[in-house]
Scaffold this active site. Structure first.
Site, PDB file in Angstrom:
ATOM      1  N   GLU A  81       0.841  -1.197   0.000  1.00 22.11           N
ATOM      2  CA  GLU A  81       0.000   0.000   0.000  1.00 22.11           C
ATOM      3  C   GLU A  81       0.874   1.244   0.000  1.00 22.11           C
ATOM      4  O   GLU A  81       1.805   1.366   0.800  1.00 22.11           O
ATOM      5  CB  GLU A  81      -0.895   0.000   1.235  1.00 22.11           C
ATOM      6  CG  GLU A  81      -1.749   1.253   1.386  1.00 22.11           C
ATOM      7  CD  GLU A  81      -2.504   1.276   2.699  1.00 22.11           C
ATOM      8  OE1 GLU A  81      -3.435   2.093   2.831  1.00 22.11           O
ATOM      9  OE2 GLU A  81      -2.160   0.488   3.612  1.00 22.11           O
ATOM     10  N   LYS A  86      -9.280   2.801  -3.312  1.00 26.64           N
ATOM     11  CA  LYS A  86      -9.794   2.296  -2.039  1.00 26.64           C
ATOM     12  C   LYS A  86     -11.193   2.840  -1.792  1.00 26.64           C
ATOM     13  O   LYS A  86     -11.446   4.037  -1.910  1.00 26.64           O
ATOM     14  CB  LYS A  86      -8.857   2.698  -0.903  1.00 26.64           C
ATOM     15  CG  LYS A  86      -9.158   2.003   0.421  1.00 26.64           C
ATOM     16  CD  LYS A  86      -8.083   2.300   1.458  1.00 26.64           C
ATOM     17  CE  LYS A  86      -8.339   1.549   2.751  1.00 26.64           C
ATOM     18  NZ  LYS A  86      -7.311   1.856   3.785  1.00 26.64           N
ATOM     19  N   CYS A 126      -5.621  -2.667   2.639  1.00 23.80           N
ATOM     20  CA  CYS A 126      -5.508  -2.513   4.088  1.00 23.80           C
ATOM     21  C   CYS A 126      -6.802  -2.832   4.829  1.00 23.80           C
ATOM     22  O   CYS A 126      -7.273  -3.959   4.835  1.00 23.80           O
ATOM     23  CB  CYS A 126      -5.005  -1.111   4.404  1.00 23.80           C
ATOM     24  SG  CYS A 126      -4.448  -0.898   6.119  1.00 23.80           S
TER      25      CYS A 126
END
Length: 506
Positions: free
Chosen positions: A272, A328, A384
């Site tokens: 990430e 995301k 994540c």
């Protein structure tokens, strides 16, 4: 001694028992892994709340349980604050307030049980565990969600954990909740002659779920259609240094070296926000990445921050035989976006951290295409904290051949969180019967198969490249077909209505 003293002693004892029961649940999860404690934890919760003399006392006891559960289970929030140099007293205060605030949910759960269900038929062995399941689901979306510390994760390393492909982690929580509620009825002061069968039912649920997990492994529901050689890179850059301008060139050089070294892999995954410079500032670097990937017939996927029309996104970009951008969808409050931004930004260092001005993807995201051996395959990307959301992950995975998860667990330091996060990721592999390539900044990077087993993994806090061969799979698990635990709401509403009608008749 006043007449109320024995009652006060009893209330204090129940509160301490409830607090202790809450502490047991995190001990059943990673990194401790004492999974039988999950049953002891829920047995304690159900037994204590059943003994409450009023809805008010039930709320207090439930809150004590939550204080133990979250006080230990998400103590890593303190480390995250210290990572951005928040003063120790303020870090302690904010962590304590956060844990005690989220502990209100088990308190509300206990209050609702006592207020609406306790006197009803089937309350102990049906309403109580259903409420547990509903409140885990509520925790996954209320105030953007805190889907952490679900009881079902305790079963990840047991045969019953394989049933996650059928029931999801919520269903695994239901197995523990229903069996615990039944077993609690065998304890002193709760044994009911008319329900002497309940403890036996609890044992039967446990034995049956373990047996079914043996004969129904997660990989049973999908088919391996190909394999791929993969490599997941771990950079081990300290979070305090990651976003400094002096770190930009060493970071680019590090990943260039990894690309040169692992030239035979079919797919390479970087963590990430691995590249801390926006794409428009390093066009030559990314063009070279695209060229190298195509020459080798290798897909390269990196985390990076992208922008569009003044908005910034935590994203993944594909190069070489991999293509597309994934943004995301579910951001972390205070970590990636700031609620009440105008009031809080600049108040303390914690509210001015890098990446705290990001925007979630404005539309649902789709899998990333990847050409592998002349066939178009699809990768389900997850960034994540998104790994903690079963529904979000499932929506991407069921249209994909392989899952990729990237993270920056450097925020959490040497705490419980990286281990809990890895366990959560393993459950996503089970639910979707897909292998996962997991790349993190400082650990734990891993390759995980469709049964949630770790094939290869790194140690924390070191530079690493985790390599191996994994299967690409197609097909749908029962969970992917049926979805989540919404069915639990219907019997709860029915029980509530029966209780209301009974009270009205009385």
């Amino acid at each position: 001694m006043t007449p109320t003293a024995p009652v006060l002693r009893s209330s204090a004892s129940l509160a301490l028992l409830s607090l202790f029961s809450g502490i047991l649940l995190p001990l059943s999860l990673a990194p401790f892994g004492f999974w039988p404690l999950a049953w002891l934890s829920l047995i304690g919760y159900f037994w204590v709340t059943e003994r409450a003399q009023s809805p008010k006392q039930a709320f207090w006891l439930g809150w004590c349980y939550g204080a133990g559960l979250f006080g230990l289970g998400i103590s890593w929030v303190y480390g995250s604050m210290r990572t951005v140099a928040t003063p120790i007293p303020l870090s302690v205060l904010m962590t304590t307030v956060f844990c005690l605030a989220i502990a209100l949910l088990p308190g509300l759960q206990a209050w609702l049980y006592h207020r609406f269900f306790k006197q009803g038929r089937g309350s102990q062995w049906l309403a109580a565990p259903l409420l547990w399941l509903v409140f885990e689901w509520v925790r996954s979306w209320l105030f953007t969600g805190m889907p952490w510390l679900f009881a079902g994760y305790a079963l990840t390393d047991t045969p019953a954990g394989q049933l996650g492909a059928v029931l999801s982690v919520y269903g695994l929580s239901a197995i523990i909740a229903f069996s615990s509620a039944a077993l609690a009825m065998a304890l002193p002061a709760q044994l009911n002659r008319s329900l002497r069968w309940a403890p036996g039912l609890g044992v039967a649920i446990i034995v049956l779920s373990m047996g079914l997990g043996v004969v129904l492994p997660a990989e049973r529901w999908t088919t391996a259609v190909d394999s791929a050689d993969v490599v997941a890179i771990q950079s081990n850059v300290a979070q305090a240094q990651k976003w400094q301008s002096s770190q930009v060139r060493p970071t680019l050089e590090f990943y260039s070296e990894q690309a040169r070294r692992y030239d035979s892999a079919d797919l390479m995954i970087w963590p990430e926000a691995a590249l801390t410079v926006r794409p428009e500032r390093i066009p030559a670097y990314l063009e070279d990445l695209e060229r190298v990937g195509n020459e080798r017939q290798q897909g390269i996927i990196t985390g990076i921050v992208t922008q569009q029309e003044g908005r910034y996104f935590n994203a993944l970009l594909g190069f070489g035989t991999a293509d597309g951008e994934y943004r995301k969808q579910h951001l972390v409050p205070f970590g990636e976006y700031l609620p009440f931004e105008q009031q809080l930004r600049g108040l303390i260092n914690f509210f001015s951290i890098p990446m705290s001005t990001l925007t979630p993807a404005p539309e649902p995201q789709t899998p990333m295409p990847w050409m592998h051996r002349g066939e178009e395959r699809y990768l389900a990307p997850v960034i994540c904290y998104e790994a903690a959301y079963p529904g979000l992950t499932m929506a991407l995975a069921r249209e994909s051949d392989l899952m990729i998860m990237v993270s920056n667990d450097a925020w959490f330091g040497d705490s419980l969180a990286p281990h809990q996060h890895l366990q959560i990721t393993r459950m996503r592999a089970i639910e979707n019967s897909r292998a996962i390539v997991r790349s993190t900044q400082n650990g734990i990077t891993a390759l995980i198969d469709a049964n949630g087993e770790i094939l290869e993994r790194s140690r924390q806090f070191e530079v690493a490249a985790v390599t191996g061969s994994i299967n690409l799979r197609q097909g749908m698990t029962p969970y992917q077909r049926w979805g989540g635990p919404y069915w639990a709401l219907l019997p709860l509403v029915g029980l509530m209505m029966l209780g209301w009608l009974r009270r009205r008749d009385d």
